[in-house]
Design a protein around this motif. Structure first.
Motif, PDB file in Angstrom:
ATOM      1  N   ALA A 205      57.056   5.839  58.956  1.00  0.00           N
ATOM      2  CA  ALA A 205      58.345   5.322  59.329  1.00  0.00           C
ATOM      3  C   ALA A 205      59.367   5.616  58.343  1.00  0.00           C
ATOM      4  CB  ALA A 205      57.995   3.624  59.373  1.00  0.00           C
ATOM      5  N   GLN A 206      59.052   5.794  57.118  1.00  0.00           N
ATOM      6  CA  GLN A 206      60.235   6.133  55.900  1.00  0.00           C
ATOM      7  C   GLN A 206      60.535   7.511  56.444  1.00  0.00           C
ATOM      8  OE1 GLN A 206      57.859   4.935  52.630  1.00  0.00           O
ATOM      9  NE2 GLN A 206      59.658   4.098  52.044  1.00  0.00           N
ATOM     10  N   GLN A 207      59.632   8.514  56.477  1.00  0.00           N
ATOM     11  CA  GLN A 207      59.905   9.788  57.038  1.00  0.00           C
ATOM     12  C   GLN A 207      60.736  10.022  58.057  1.00  0.00           C
ATOM     13  OE1 GLN A 207      56.376  12.199  56.870  1.00  0.00           O
ATOM     14  NE2 GLN A 207      57.281  13.568  55.298  1.00  0.00           N
ATOM     15  N   LEU A 208      60.546   9.111  59.332  1.00  0.00           N
ATOM     16  CA  LEU A 208      61.207   9.347  60.355  1.00  0.00           C
ATOM     17  C   LEU A 208      62.667   8.861  60.407  1.00  0.00           C
ATOM     18  CD1 LEU A 208      58.088   8.749  62.694  1.00  0.00           C
ATOM     19  CD2 LEU A 208      59.696  10.821  62.740  1.00  0.00           C
ATOM     20  N   GLY A 209      62.889   7.995  59.133  1.00  0.00           N
ATOM     21  CA  GLY A 209      64.247   7.223  58.918  1.00  0.00           C
ATOM     22  C   GLY A 209      64.542   5.903  59.803  1.00  0.00           C
ATOM     23  N   TYR A 210      63.204   5.536  59.840  1.00  0.00           N
ATOM     24  CA  TYR A 210      63.326   4.189  60.643  1.00  0.00           C
ATOM     25  C   TYR A 210      63.632   2.982  59.398  1.00  0.00           C
ATOM     26  CZ  TYR A 210      61.018   6.531  64.664  1.00  0.00           C
ATOM     27  OH  TYR A 210      60.794   7.469  65.716  1.00  0.00           O
ATOM     28  N   ALA A 211      62.782   3.174  58.342  1.00  0.00           N
ATOM     29  CA  ALA A 211      62.591   2.086  57.258  1.00  0.00           C
ATOM     30  C   ALA A 211      63.909   1.677  56.705  1.00  0.00           C
ATOM     31  CB  ALA A 211      61.403   2.480  56.530  1.00  0.00           C
ATOM     32  N   GLU A 212      64.111   0.547  56.131  1.00  0.00           N
ATOM     33  CA  GLU A 212      64.767   0.340  55.066  1.00  0.00           C
ATOM     34  C   GLU A 212      64.713   0.987  53.693  1.00  0.00           C
ATOM     35  OE1 GLU A 212      67.687  -2.009  56.067  1.00  0.00           O
ATOM     36  OE2 GLU A 212      66.694  -1.253  57.797  1.00  0.00           O
ATOM     37  N   ALA A 213      65.982   1.021  52.664  1.00  0.00           N
ATOM     38  CA  ALA A 213      65.493   1.526  51.661  1.00  0.00           C
ATOM     39  C   ALA A 213      64.441   1.011  50.756  1.00  0.00           C
ATOM     40  CB  ALA A 213      66.994   1.448  50.905  1.00  0.00           C
ATOM     41  N   ASP A 214      64.127  -0.306  51.002  1.00  0.00           N
ATOM     42  CA  ASP A 214      63.149  -0.901  50.585  1.00  0.00           C
ATOM     43  C   ASP A 214      62.271  -1.507  51.836  1.00  0.00           C
ATOM     44  OD1 ASP A 214      60.957  -2.594  49.585  1.00  0.00           O
ATOM     45  OD2 ASP A 214      62.338  -3.939  48.351  1.00  0.00           O
ATOM     46  N   PRO A 215      61.027  -0.738  52.324  1.00  0.00           N
ATOM     47  CA  PRO A 215      60.681  -1.156  53.405  1.00  0.00           C
ATOM     48  C   PRO A 215      59.854  -2.725  53.576  1.00  0.00           C
ATOM     49  CG  PRO A 215      59.447   0.416  52.376  1.00  0.00           C
ATOM     50  CD  PRO A 215      60.636   0.198  51.545  1.00  0.00           C
ATOM     51  N   THR A 216      59.820  -3.102  52.351  1.00  0.00           N
ATOM     52  CA  THR A 216      59.265  -4.488  52.345  1.00  0.00           C
ATOM     53  C   THR A 216      60.206  -5.428  53.234  1.00  0.00           C
ATOM     54  OG1 THR A 216      59.152  -4.373  49.950  1.00  0.00           O
ATOM     55  CG2 THR A 216      59.016  -6.516  50.676  1.00  0.00           C
ATOM     56  N   ALA A 217      61.265  -4.880  53.399  1.00  0.00           N
ATOM     57  CA  ALA A 217      62.451  -5.700  54.323  1.00  0.00           C
ATOM     58  C   ALA A 217      61.987  -5.882  55.599  1.00  0.00           C
ATOM     59  CB  ALA A 217      64.008  -5.188  54.024  1.00  0.00           C
ATOM     60  N   ASP A 218      61.420  -4.460  56.068  1.00  0.00           N
ATOM     61  CA  ASP A 218      60.809  -4.197  57.499  1.00  0.00           C
ATOM     62  C   ASP A 218      59.595  -4.894  57.693  1.00  0.00           C
ATOM     63  OD1 ASP A 218      62.790  -2.103  58.438  1.00  0.00           O
ATOM     64  OD2 ASP A 218      61.935  -1.143  56.540  1.00  0.00           O
ATOM     65  N   VAL A 219      58.475  -4.751  56.682  1.00  0.00           N
ATOM     66  CA  VAL A 219      57.240  -5.336  56.995  1.00  0.00           C
ATOM     67  C   VAL A 219      57.102  -6.930  56.613  1.00  0.00           C
ATOM     68  CG1 VAL A 219      55.939  -3.113  56.763  1.00  0.00           C
ATOM     69  CG2 VAL A 219      56.300  -4.683  54.763  1.00  0.00           C
ATOM     70  N   GLU A 220      57.979  -7.724  55.748  1.00  0.00           N
ATOM     71  CA  GLU A 220      57.874  -8.920  55.428  1.00  0.00           C
ATOM     72  C   GLU A 220      58.827  -9.736  56.294  1.00  0.00           C
ATOM     73  OE1 GLU A 220      55.486 -10.049  53.916  1.00  0.00           O
ATOM     74  OE2 GLU A 220      54.793  -8.355  52.802  1.00  0.00           O
ATOM     75  N   GLY A 221      59.414  -9.086  57.385  1.00  0.00           N
ATOM     76  CA  GLY A 221      60.484  -9.895  58.283  1.00  0.00           C
ATOM     77  C   GLY A 221      61.676  -9.978  57.875  1.00  0.00           C
ATOM     78  N   PHE A 222      62.155  -9.725  56.597  1.00  0.00           N
ATOM     79  CA  PHE A 222      63.570 -10.087  56.107  1.00  0.00           C
ATOM     80  C   PHE A 222      64.561  -9.356  56.969  1.00  0.00           C
ATOM     81  CE2 PHE A 222      61.044 -10.028  51.956  1.00  0.00           C
ATOM     82  CZ  PHE A 222      60.623 -11.078  52.196  1.00  0.00           C
ATOM     83  N   ASP A 223      64.314  -8.240  57.593  1.00  0.00           N
ATOM     84  CA  ASP A 223      65.075  -7.353  58.350  1.00  0.00           C
ATOM     85  C   ASP A 223      65.324  -8.235  59.627  1.00  0.00           C
ATOM     86  OD1 ASP A 223      66.755  -4.781  59.048  1.00  0.00           O
ATOM     87  OD2 ASP A 223      65.366  -4.983  60.649  1.00  0.00           O
ATOM     88  N   VAL A 224      64.484  -8.341  60.216  1.00  0.00           N
ATOM     89  CA  VAL A 224      64.361  -9.472  61.444  1.00  0.00           C
ATOM     90  C   VAL A 224      65.203 -10.569  61.487  1.00  0.00           C
ATOM     91  CG1 VAL A 224      63.333 -10.523  63.374  1.00  0.00           C
ATOM     92  CG2 VAL A 224      62.234  -8.197  62.364  1.00  0.00           C
ATOM     93  N   ARG A 225      64.903 -11.224  60.099  1.00  0.00           N
ATOM     94  CA  ARG A 225      65.427 -12.666  60.005  1.00  0.00           C
ATOM     95  C   ARG A 225      67.305 -12.342  59.988  1.00  0.00           C
ATOM     96  NH1 ARG A 225      64.086 -16.015  54.704  1.00  0.00           N
ATOM     97  NH2 ARG A 225      64.620 -13.878  53.643  1.00  0.00           N
ATOM     98  N   LEU A 226      67.743 -11.263  59.257  1.00  0.00           N
ATOM     99  CA  LEU A 226      69.131 -10.959  59.438  1.00  0.00           C
ATOM    100  C   LEU A 226      69.248 -10.771  60.973  1.00  0.00           C
ATOM    101  CD1 LEU A 226      69.448  -8.544  56.454  1.00  0.00           C
ATOM    102  CD2 LEU A 226      70.030 -10.880  56.524  1.00  0.00           C
ATOM    103  N   LYS A 227      68.708  -9.975  61.310  1.00  0.00           N
ATOM    104  CA  LYS A 227      69.180  -9.819  63.179  1.00  0.00           C
ATOM    105  C   LYS A 227      68.973 -11.135  63.826  1.00  0.00           C
ATOM    106  CE  LYS A 227      67.511  -4.966  62.731  1.00  0.00           C
ATOM    107  NZ  LYS A 227      66.265  -4.140  62.782  1.00  0.00           N
ATOM    108  N   VAL A 228      68.102 -11.984  63.600  1.00  0.00           N
ATOM    109  CA  VAL A 228      68.150 -13.327  64.357  1.00  0.00           C
ATOM    110  C   VAL A 228      69.298 -13.973  64.162  1.00  0.00           C
ATOM    111  CG1 VAL A 228      66.800 -15.462  64.356  1.00  0.00           C
ATOM    112  CG2 VAL A 228      65.433 -13.186  64.752  1.00  0.00           C
ATOM    113  N   VAL A 229      69.619 -13.978  62.828  1.00  0.00           N
ATOM    114  CA  VAL A 229      71.011 -14.956  62.380  1.00  0.00           C
ATOM    115  C   VAL A 229      72.124 -14.251  63.254  1.00  0.00           C
ATOM    116  CG1 VAL A 229      72.329 -15.258  60.590  1.00  0.00           C
ATOM    117  CG2 VAL A 229      70.156 -15.722  60.228  1.00  0.00           C
TER     118      VAL A 229
END
Ligand SMILES: NC(=O)c1ccc[n+]([C@@H]2O[C@H](COP(=O)([O-])OP(=O)(O)OC[C@H]3O[C@@H](n4cnc5c(N)ncnc54)[C@H](O)[C@@H]3O)[C@@H](O)[C@H]2O)c1
Ligand SMILES: N[C@@H](CCO)C(=O)O
Length: 346
Positions: A205-229
């Protein structure tokens, strides 16, 4: 014919993708959209910065190697990132902000947006931090300075969701939504179902340009939390803070869990949702849910995202499309410029 002068802040996957679109499609936009785009400045912490009021060659920008200080290789370029100069003094009408999303305080992107808006320059951004954490302030700043602050790419990349729900569903009374709002985590779950390990799937996912600079944000839900807000505040008139949203991710879902779900005709999905309660308050969450394969979101695979709006007048309205990707997200910046052209263009 309108020509928009644009400065790119952050020159990673998304803004390089935008430069690629400019290189390939400016002539087409002149005919189909009624404007062209000239890149007058670029700044990036790693690559340095460059300003050229007469315009930079977009093809040359796209070809720039990803090397520390690479802008110094171009005539007039510098190895240092003069962000403030590029934002305030490159002569840009529009700043395309695509630096990393900081889920804690939205910085430094929020400062970049403030600098532009205070200087009477429109902002288009794909960065979730400034909107989720400082959206009300930045929108007010834009209004005061009579410029646009557009951020369609912050949720579901180039797939139109924010503007669609805000404009086309106006009056349908959106009462809530649930969705797959992170491309990386959905890609990882899909790849694990096909036998890949969690770590290898994240690396892809990182190689394909999908992931955040720190992919923890993707897999721990922090990125979705921002989008939900962002969606809840935008569409449900909620005033949610990030801390109001209960959040967990997918890192504790094992290959065995996925195989067992599959055998039982179900799929694990990371779901972000928000609902208006009877007392008018809005409750939101991010969590992995086991969905029966008959559920409309269960069949959404790879980096595709989908969101289902629960509306009073239409029932469920579901939109699906790319949730991540360089060119897909660069398209969101274009759609923001189209919105600016429609509202402010000559
Ligand atoms: N890639 C996607 O699919 C996608 C989709 C939707 C939204 N987004 C968001 O768009 C933004 C850009 O994503 P990307 O994939 O291009 O990220 P990226 O990591 O490829 O690029 C970010 C760039 O910002 C630069 N940068 C970091 N700090 C900076 C600073 N202080 N000043 C100047 N430059 C700085 C980095 O050097 C890097 O080149 C992020 O906020 C991301 O969350 C990305
Ligand atoms: N990292 C994000 C990018 C889009 O916001 C994702 O995978 O969905």
């Amino acid at each position: 014919m309108t020509e928009y002068k644009i400065a790119l802040v952050g020159f990673g996957g998304v803004n390089r993708g935008f430069a690629q679109l400019v290189a390939d499609r400016n002539a087409e936009w002149k005919e189909s959209l009624g404007f062209t785009v000239k890149i007058v400045g670029v700044t990036d912490l790693f690559l340095g910065s460059i300003v050229a009021k007469d315009g930079l060659d977009a093809k040359q920008l796209v070809a720039l190697p990803v090397e520390k200080g690479a802008f110094a290789k171009l005539p007039g370029g510098n190895a240092e990132a003069f962000n403030e100069t590029v934002i305030k003094h490159s002569g840009a009408d529009i700043i395309a902000e695509a630096t990393f999303t900081n889920p804690v305080d939205g910085e430094p992107a929020t400062t970049f947006c403030r600098w532009a808006l205070e200087s009477g320059i429109h902002v288009v951004t794909t960065n979730k931090g400034p909107i989720a954490l400082h959206g009300a302030e930045l929108k007010a700043l834009a209004r005061r300075n009579q410029v646009a602050f557009e951020y369609e790419g912050a949720v579901m990349s180039g797939t139109p969701v924010i503007r669609l729900a805000r404009q086309a569903l106006a009056g349908a009374n959106v009462q809530g939504f649930e969705g797959i709002l992170n491309g990386t985590s959905n890609y990882v779950l899909t790849q694990m179902k096909d036998g890949l390990t969690f770590n290898d799937a994240v690396a892809q996912a990182q190689q394909l340009g999908y992931a955040e600079a720190d992919p923890t944000a993707d897999v721990e839900g922090f990125d979705v939390r921002l989008k939900v807000v962002i969606l809840a505040n935008e569409l449900l008139n909620a005033r949610l803070n990030v801390s109001d949203v209960m959040c967990s991710g997918i890192s504790n879902i094992s290959a065995q869990d996925i195989a067992q779900a599959s055998a039982n005709g179900a799929s694990w999905k990371l779901i972000g949702s928000a609902d208006r309660e009877a007392d008018g308050s809005v409750r939101a969450s991010v969590e992995a849910r086991l969905l029966p394969n008959s559920h409309p979101l269960a069949g959404i695979v790879g980096a595709t995202n989908a969101v289902s709006f629960n509306t009073e007048l239409l029932g469920a309205v579901t939109v699906s499309g790319p949730g991540a990707g360089r060119i897909e997200t660069a398209f969101a910046l274009l759609s923001d410029i189209v919105a600016i052209h429609t509202a402010h263009g000559k």
